[in-house]
Design a protein around this motif. Structure first.
Motif, mmCIF file in Angstrom:
data_model
loop_
_atom_site.group_PDB
_atom_site.id
_atom_site.type_symbol
_atom_site.label_atom_id
_atom_site.label_comp_id
_atom_site.label_asym_id
_atom_site.label_seq_id
_atom_site.Cartn_x
_atom_site.Cartn_y
_atom_site.Cartn_z
ATOM 1 N N ASP A 170 51.565 -45.343 51.513
ATOM 2 C CA ASP A 170 52.256 -45.526 50.240
ATOM 3 C C ASP A 170 52.653 -46.981 50.009
ATOM 4 O O ASP A 170 53.496 -47.283 49.199
ATOM 5 N N ASP A 212 50.892 -49.088 48.462
ATOM 6 C CA ASP A 212 50.440 -49.495 47.127
ATOM 7 C C ASP A 212 51.348 -48.955 46.025
ATOM 8 O O ASP A 212 51.068 -49.096 44.860
ATOM 9 N N ARG A 213 52.428 -48.283 46.423
ATOM 10 C CA ARG A 213 53.412 -47.719 45.499
ATOM 11 C C ARG A 213 52.912 -46.471 44.764
ATOM 12 O O ARG A 213 53.571 -45.961 43.897
ATOM 13 N N HIS A 214 51.711 -46.013 45.099
ATOM 14 C CA HIS A 214 51.183 -44.821 44.457
ATOM 15 C C HIS A 214 51.098 -43.653 45.418
ATOM 16 O O HIS A 214 51.207 -42.516 45.017
ATOM 17 N N THR A 233 48.558 -42.639 48.726
ATOM 18 C CA THR A 233 47.213 -42.110 48.863
ATOM 19 C C THR A 233 46.972 -41.610 50.279
ATOM 20 O O THR A 233 47.566 -42.103 51.236
ATOM 21 N N ALA A 268 45.356 -38.702 45.853
ATOM 22 C CA ALA A 268 46.762 -39.054 45.618
ATOM 23 C C ALA A 268 47.670 -38.115 46.398
ATOM 24 O O ALA A 268 47.300 -36.975 46.695
ATOM 25 N N ALA A 327 52.713 -39.492 42.969
ATOM 26 C CA ALA A 327 53.239 -40.843 42.775
ATOM 27 C C ALA A 327 54.461 -40.939 41.881
ATOM 28 O O ALA A 327 55.407 -41.633 42.202
ATOM 29 N N GLN A 328 54.476 -40.288 40.740
ATOM 30 C CA GLN A 328 55.592 -40.444 39.814
ATOM 31 C C GLN A 328 56.895 -40.035 40.483
ATOM 32 O O GLN A 328 57.875 -40.757 40.445
ATOM 33 N N ARG A 332 57.942 -42.520 43.492
ATOM 34 C CA ARG A 332 58.697 -43.733 43.155
ATOM 35 C C ARG A 332 60.179 -43.422 42.971
ATOM 36 O O ARG A 332 61.032 -44.152 43.432
#
Length: 118
Positions: free
Chosen positions: A33, A35-37, A39, A60, A86-87, A90
């Motif tokens: 994580d 990359d902030r998304h 995977t 994801a 991801a949403q 964060r």
């Protein structure tokens, strides 16, 4: 798990990937994580002579992915392991994790092989 920090990222994403494929490790899984998304990358079908994996499957967080071969064949990595997509990731990270923590990478090694130090 992908280790925190630039050195850990480079080691887990590049050096270990090459070393494990060169050693014929059938599957290398990166839970990442940074990359902030978020995977999950499953690398399979190593080519030891070229130090590469021929099959790369990236999904994801929150998407189920099944280990295709090796001793963990059939094991499913999903939201219970990675956390939410991801949403929501964060939002959760902001609320609970200090920066630079929380990435994971997993090397799936055949039974009887010695762990590789990176």
């Amino acid at each position: 798990m992908v280790s925190p920090g630039h050195d850990g990222i480079e080691r887990d994403r590049e050096r270990k990937r090459r070393a494990y494929s060169r050693a014929g490790i059938p599957v290398y899984v990166l839970i990442d994580d940074h990359d902030r998304h978020g995977t999950v990358t499953v690398l399979a079908a190593p080519r030891p002579d070229e130090a590469v994996y021929m099959n790369v499957h990236r999904v994801a967080y929150g998407t189920d992915v099944t280990i295709p071969e090796g001793p963990a064949k059939g094991f499913v990595i999903g939201e219970a392991i990675t956390g939410p997509p991801a949403q929501r990731l964060r939002q959760r990270r902001t609320a609970r994790r200090p920066r630079g923590e929380g990435s994971r990478a997993v090397g799936v090694r055949p039974v009887g092989r010695q762990p590789m130090c990176g």
